[in-house]
Write a protein that holds these residues in place. Sequence first.
Motif, short mmCIF file in Angstrom:
data_model
loop_
_atom_site.label_atom_id
_atom_site.label_comp_id
_atom_site.label_asym_id
_atom_site.label_seq_id
_atom_site.Cartn_x
_atom_site.Cartn_y
_atom_site.Cartn_z
N ALA A 1 -4.94 3.35 0.01
CA ALA A 1 -5.02 2.01 -0.81
C ALA A 1 -5.62 1.08 -0.17
CB ALA A 1 -3.04 1.85 -0.99
N LEU A 2 -5.91 1.67 1.39
CA LEU A 2 -6.32 -0.11 2.62
C LEU A 2 -7.85 0.78 2.92
CD1 LEU A 2 -3.88 -1.24 4.65
CD2 LEU A 2 -4.84 -2.08 1.84
N GLY A 3 -8.30 2.05 2.18
CA GLY A 3 -9.51 2.71 2.95
C GLY A 3 -9.88 2.67 4.30
N VAL A 4 -8.24 2.28 4.94
CA VAL A 4 -8.53 2.49 6.56
C VAL A 4 -7.63 3.57 7.18
CG1 VAL A 4 -8.71 0.06 7.00
CG2 VAL A 4 -6.26 1.01 7.01
N GLN A 5 -8.31 4.42 7.92
CA GLN A 5 -7.86 5.68 8.81
C GLN A 5 -6.26 5.18 9.16
OE1 GLN A 5 -9.24 6.83 12.49
NE2 GLN A 5 -7.77 8.72 12.32
N ALA B 1 0.57 -1.06 0.11
CA ALA B 1 0.19 0.39 -0.25
C ALA B 1 0.76 1.34 -0.09
CB ALA B 1 -0.69 0.53 1.53
N ILE B 2 2.53 0.95 0.35
CA ILE B 2 3.14 2.16 -0.25
C ILE B 2 3.72 2.66 -1.14
CG2 ILE B 2 5.18 3.07 0.87
CD1 ILE B 2 4.75 1.81 3.45
N ASP B 3 3.71 3.88 -1.87
CA ASP B 3 3.72 4.54 -3.08
C ASP B 3 4.67 5.07 -2.74
OD1 ASP B 3 4.60 5.59 -5.31
OD2 ASP B 3 2.47 6.35 -5.14
N ARG B 4 6.40 4.28 -2.83
CA ARG B 4 7.85 4.45 -2.50
C ARG B 4 8.27 5.65 -2.93
NH1 ARG B 4 6.47 -0.61 -1.11
NH2 ARG B 4 7.42 -1.23 0.77
N GLU B 5 8.09 5.17 -5.15
CA GLU B 5 8.45 6.15 -6.27
C GLU B 5 8.05 7.20 -5.51
OE1 GLU B 5 10.46 7.62 -8.48
OE2 GLU B 5 11.19 5.63 -7.18
N ARG B 6 6.12 7.66 -4.90
CA ARG B 6 5.82 9.39 -4.98
C ARG B 6 6.64 9.93 -3.75
NH1 ARG B 6 -0.49 10.69 -5.18
NH2 ARG B 6 -0.26 12.41 -4.77
N ILE B 7 6.74 9.19 -2.71
CA ILE B 7 7.50 9.88 -1.81
C ILE B 7 8.66 10.64 -1.63
CG2 ILE B 7 8.31 8.73 0.81
CD1 ILE B 7 6.06 6.50 0.88
N ASN B 8 9.62 8.90 -2.47
CA ASN B 8 11.05 9.93 -3.56
C ASN B 8 11.40 11.32 -3.44
OD1 ASN B 8 14.20 9.12 -3.50
ND2 ASN B 8 13.27 8.63 -5.92
N GLN B 9 10.00 10.82 -4.69
CA GLN B 9 10.15 12.41 -5.74
C GLN B 9 9.51 13.30 -5.26
OE1 GLN B 9 11.19 12.02 -8.42
NE2 GLN B 9 12.02 9.82 -8.26
N GLU B 10 8.56 13.64 -4.19
CA GLU B 10 7.53 14.36 -3.52
C GLU B 10 8.41 14.98 -2.45
OE1 GLU B 10 3.75 13.97 -3.83
OE2 GLU B 10 3.56 13.51 -5.57
N VAL B 11 8.67 13.70 -1.54
CA VAL B 11 9.05 14.09 -0.10
C VAL B 11 11.00 14.28 -0.26
CG1 VAL B 11 9.32 13.88 1.91
CG2 VAL B 11 7.31 13.42 0.98
N PHE B 12 11.51 13.57 -0.73
CA PHE B 12 12.82 14.00 -0.92
C PHE B 12 13.69 14.10 -2.49
CE2 PHE B 12 11.98 10.39 2.44
CZ PHE B 12 12.59 11.37 3.59
N ALA B 13 13.02 14.53 -2.89
CA ALA B 13 13.40 15.28 -4.41
C ALA B 13 13.97 13.88 -4.95
CB ALA B 13 14.51 16.83 -4.48
N GLY B 14 13.75 12.92 -4.86
CA GLY B 14 14.48 11.85 -5.45
C GLY B 14 15.85 11.14 -4.81
N THR B 15 15.60 11.61 -3.99
CA THR B 15 17.02 11.59 -3.41
C THR B 15 17.04 9.98 -2.36
OG1 THR B 15 16.50 12.76 -1.39
CG2 THR B 15 18.42 13.67 -3.30
N ARG B 16 15.90 9.25 -2.68
CA ARG B 16 15.97 8.33 -1.56
C ARG B 16 14.84 7.10 -2.22
NH1 ARG B 16 17.33 11.57 1.57
NH2 ARG B 16 17.22 11.81 3.16
N GLY C 1 -9.47 -1.84 13.63
CA GLY C 1 -9.12 -0.87 14.09
C GLY C 1 -7.61 0.56 12.84
N ALA C 2 -7.69 1.42 13.04
CA ALA C 2 -7.13 1.57 12.59
C ALA C 2 -5.14 1.93 12.78
CB ALA C 2 -6.88 3.45 12.70
N VAL C 3 -4.81 2.13 11.69
CA VAL C 3 -3.13 1.67 11.18
C VAL C 3 -2.95 2.88 11.94
CG1 VAL C 3 -1.63 1.55 9.69
CG2 VAL C 3 -3.19 0.05 9.20
N GLU C 4 -1.48 2.83 12.82
CA GLU C 4 -0.88 3.79 13.26
C GLU C 4 1.04 3.57 13.06
OE1 GLU C 4 -3.13 5.42 17.34
OE2 GLU C 4 -2.47 3.76 17.75
#
Length: 548
Positions: free
Chosen positions: A414-418, A332-347, A388-391
């Motif tokens: 992705a999962l439809g949960v909080q 459920a984790i979009d790793r490449e989007r995080i890499n680009q949008e948060v880390f400017a392609g450095t992770r 329950g929620a994912v924390e």
Amino acid sequence: MRARRATAWTAAVLSITLATAACSGVDGGPGPDKTSPAGVTISVSSSEPANPLVPGNTDEPGGGRIVDALFSPLVDYDPQTAQPVHLVAESIETTDSRVYTIRLKPGWTFHDGTPVTARSFVRAWNHTAYEPNGQQNASYFSHVEGYAQLRSSDPDGPGPEPVQPPAAQELSGLRVVDDLTFEVTLSAPFPGFDGMLGHRAFAPLPEVFFTDPAAFAANPVGNGPFRFASRRPGVNLVVERYDQWPGAPKPSVAGVEFRFYSSAEAAYADVVANDLDFTAVIPPSALADNRYQVDLAGRSTSRARLGVQYLAFPLYDPRYQDPRVRHAISMAIDRERINQEVFAGTRPPADGLVPPDVPGRAAGQCGELCTFQPERAREVFESTGFAGAVELTSNTDAGNAEWLQAACASISGALGVQCTLVPVPALGEHRAAVDARRVNRIYRTSRVADHPSIENFLGPAYRTGGSANDGAYSNPAVDDLLARADAAPSEEEAHRLYQEAERLIIQDMPAIPVHFLSVQAGWSQRLQNVTVTPSGELDLQTVAVAAG
């Protein structure tokens, strides 16, 4: 021991020499003449150590970089060849990879003037390995004969006390031969043992540690290139150069102030303003559009780091014992989007438990479990009956909040949960809860190479009772593969078995590999000869201050 100790297995470290002569910045050191560059104390961004400054009980960055300045173990790692280079050791010899004879160089002393002897190492190793002492790095001695007799019968049990007291208090595989020689017998052949000996777990301890623990806690005494000077809890810790240190190269700066920051943004602002000399964490806000390269023109760097960022599960919590839950959250984790949008392609997204450039690594070990598959993730997740929620939880003093919030948003979508992030202010507080197994949420953790081996990314974290096995993961099949790999007669066979163990661990997924680490570091205008190691640490032995 140099700060590069844990990072020297790439082709070379990155050295950047500055010609500037500006002398602005914070000077927090005590005592030395500050009219010349050699009399200057530099300042480094850090975090409050989670534990007392004891090598066997330090396994997090804030304490680690300080302990590495205070203590020197048997070997260093050559930055060019990645091979162990003798430091305190004169020689390390074996004919069968099971019995090792270690001879020390004469003339080494602790900061209180007492000699470093074979007994200094043997007593320290026994103390670390003995389970009632509660040392984080105990499992580094699991290869030594007699280790099992120093452990309880239930190393991963829920209670703080051993089920049964250990049968022994000292490792039967350690024997002092004379003042400068000791012998180590392993429970089975392990050709990689001498390569481990640069880890801080294998550092010696002085007599004062055993005779006056309160005095040692107040004034830690090591044998490294720097000695303890002062500490203000919550503010800083200062070390000063130990001129009797016989290693090389000898530091040129008079001391180092490790300054404790509550946020990466605050440290970054101080470096930009030349009020801090070095930070190894550029916040995401400054990574955007490479703004830090403008703010810190000519005094920053970006490079790969030999480490992996994970989201780990507290497997002692029944909610996370179904591996399908863990698989679904990973997909459920979009790793490449995080890499680009948060880390400017450095992770770059992680595709396994072992980062690139580590000997023995195989690419693509995680397969589809580490790819973004929202539909498949929701299907698997809904089949588990998770309630329950994912924390997620993490310290937020080192630039982690942004990417964890992005991961939560991806998981929710992705999962439809909080999914929510529960922040912890400081790394020490976060690690204390993780180490004590008080965490009942998915928690951020990372692993940076301690020594150049695929084993170092698997054994400590996933072996039953391993020093970094925070989530109580245990799989006898994995333990067996790791043991066979340790004793393999050739490097090729060892790598094959480690890779097989990695695939099995990933199917269990006690921790989700999210991205491979990199380091973006910046420094003040007055620093020169800056060397940033692959673990993101400033090499304190070669850094200098420009005259001015």
